[in-house]
Design an enzyme around this catalytic site. Structure first.
Site, PDB file in Angstrom:
ATOM      1  N   ASP A 285       0.799  -1.229   0.000  1.00 33.46           N
ATOM      2  CA  ASP A 285       0.000   0.000   0.000  1.00 33.46           C
ATOM      3  C   ASP A 285       0.835   1.283   0.000  1.00 33.46           C
ATOM      4  O   ASP A 285       0.310   2.355   0.280  1.00 33.46           O
ATOM      5  CB  ASP A 285      -0.929   0.012   1.213  1.00 33.46           C
ATOM      6  N   GLU A 286       2.110   1.198  -0.338  1.00 34.86           N
ATOM      7  CA  GLU A 286       2.953   2.385  -0.237  1.00 34.86           C
ATOM      8  C   GLU A 286       4.122   2.289  -1.212  1.00 34.86           C
ATOM      9  O   GLU A 286       4.663   1.208  -1.441  1.00 34.86           O
ATOM     10  CB  GLU A 286       3.482   2.511   1.192  1.00 34.86           C
TER      11      GLU A 286
END
Length: 349
Positions: free
Chosen positions: A94-95
């Site tokens: 997610d990053e």
């Protein structure tokens, strides 16, 4: 991404929207994998035991993780990033860091790019993301956490040092709870406090990390965005529902873990030389045992036999086992890891 796993669960199940949600198992041995912002208000955090989370938030709703769904959404988001630049360095599902100095749309503003990406993420996934924009990775990372959820924070070069000086030391990337407590003991509470310390002093107290702290306190980070990061290991571990010292059960669990690691390694075309066994006892004491081969491990049977031999050398008389894991590491540095060392038949003297 904002509360990634929990936000996906709330997106897919309207009944969960507005409720404190934890992704994980509610059992005595469960661990929170992610928490919604409603749950975070009560102090619920990832890696917290499910029992402690439920005590902090009596109305907490637990939902099981669906990693296949999370990976698919992650792929959608990463594809959006790659539409703007090839220089994308994922940190997790997610990053990611993006270097948009040169970008596919020839857009002159990183801020506009970040805003456009956030808009497209919302349209494509119906989820929100936060972004930090600045001149290096350290500043961008810290900025991305400053205005969550659904925020955009920009730190121009001329404001970088003042921005860092105003940070709490806990906001520094790489400063965890234990390190922060050590810094507090030295009178370091903010970026300004950190900046007053010499590099030699920081290295004395914090080892090689002190070099990074010294530079970061001055808003300096020379690391480049590296699209292809070298994987150092492939592993699998399992925390048991109940502690055990049954050798047969541990062998069965290890066998299953070896199968999973071999499957993951094959999918990633990963080859390594070292097999490592990890054991965590009921009192949380942790040990590792490893064996390194002269060449790359390419046979499943050899991997399984080695792992079982390492397990046989573990002292089960110490106590029951809480967690068991196994991994393959020490990867190939060349493109043809399947080839072994050549053998030369020298004539005898």
């Amino acid at each position: 991404m904002d509360a990634f796993y929990a936000s996906i669960e709330q997106r897919d199940d309207p009944r969960l929207r507005g409720l404190p949600v934890a992704v994980g198992h509610a059992g005595e041995r469960g661990v929170v994998a992610a928490a919604s912002y409603e749950a975070r208000r009560y102090g619920v955090r990832s890696a917290m035991s499910s029992r402690a989370a439920a005590q902090r938030c009596p109305g907490l709703v637990f939902v099981p993780a669906r990693f296949d769904v999370y990976r698919e959404v992650s792929r959608q988001v990463m594809d959006l990033f790659l539409d703007y630049t090839d220089r994308v360095e994922p940190l997790s599902l997610d990053e990611a860091y993006l270097d948009v100095t040169v970008n596919h749309y020839n857009m002159p503003s990183a801020t506009l790019i970040a805003a456009d990406i956030r808009r497209r993420i919302r349209e494509t996934t119906h989820l929100t993301a936060s972004a930090g924009v600045s001149v290096n990775k350290f500043l961008a990372k810290v900025a991305s956490d400053c205005n969550k959820p659904d925020g955009l924070t920009v730190v121009p070069a001329e404001q970088a040092e003042a921005f860092v000086e105003g940070l709490k030391i806990e906001q520094f990337w790489g400063v965890g709870k234990v390190t922060a407590e050590r810094m507090h003991g030295l009178g370091i509470h903010t970026g300004a406090d950190l900046k007053r310390r010499s590099e030699a002093e920081l290295v004395w107290h914090f080892g090689k990390a002190g070099h990074a702290y010294y530079l970061n306190a001055r808003a300096i980070d020379m690391r480049e965005v590296t699209p292809e990061r070298i994987r150092k290991s492939v592993g699998c571990e399992n925390t048991f529902a109940e502690d055990t010292d049954d050798p047969q059960q541990l062998r069965r669990e290890l066998h299953a873990a070896v199968e999973e690691v071999w499957r993951r390694a094959g999918r990633r075309d990963f080859y390594g030389r070292t097999v490592t066994l990890k054991i965590k006892y009921a009192d949380f004491r942790q040990i590792t045992r490893s064996h390194t081969f002269g060449g790359f491990l390419t046979e499943y049977g050899r991997f399984l036999d080695t792992a079982l031999e390492l397990l046989a050398g573990v002292d089960l008389a110490y106590g029951k086992v809480r967690l068991l894991g196994v991994s393959i590491g020490n990867p190939a540095d060349c493109e043809q890891p399947r080839y072994g060392q050549l053998v030369f038949d020298f004539p005898e003297e």
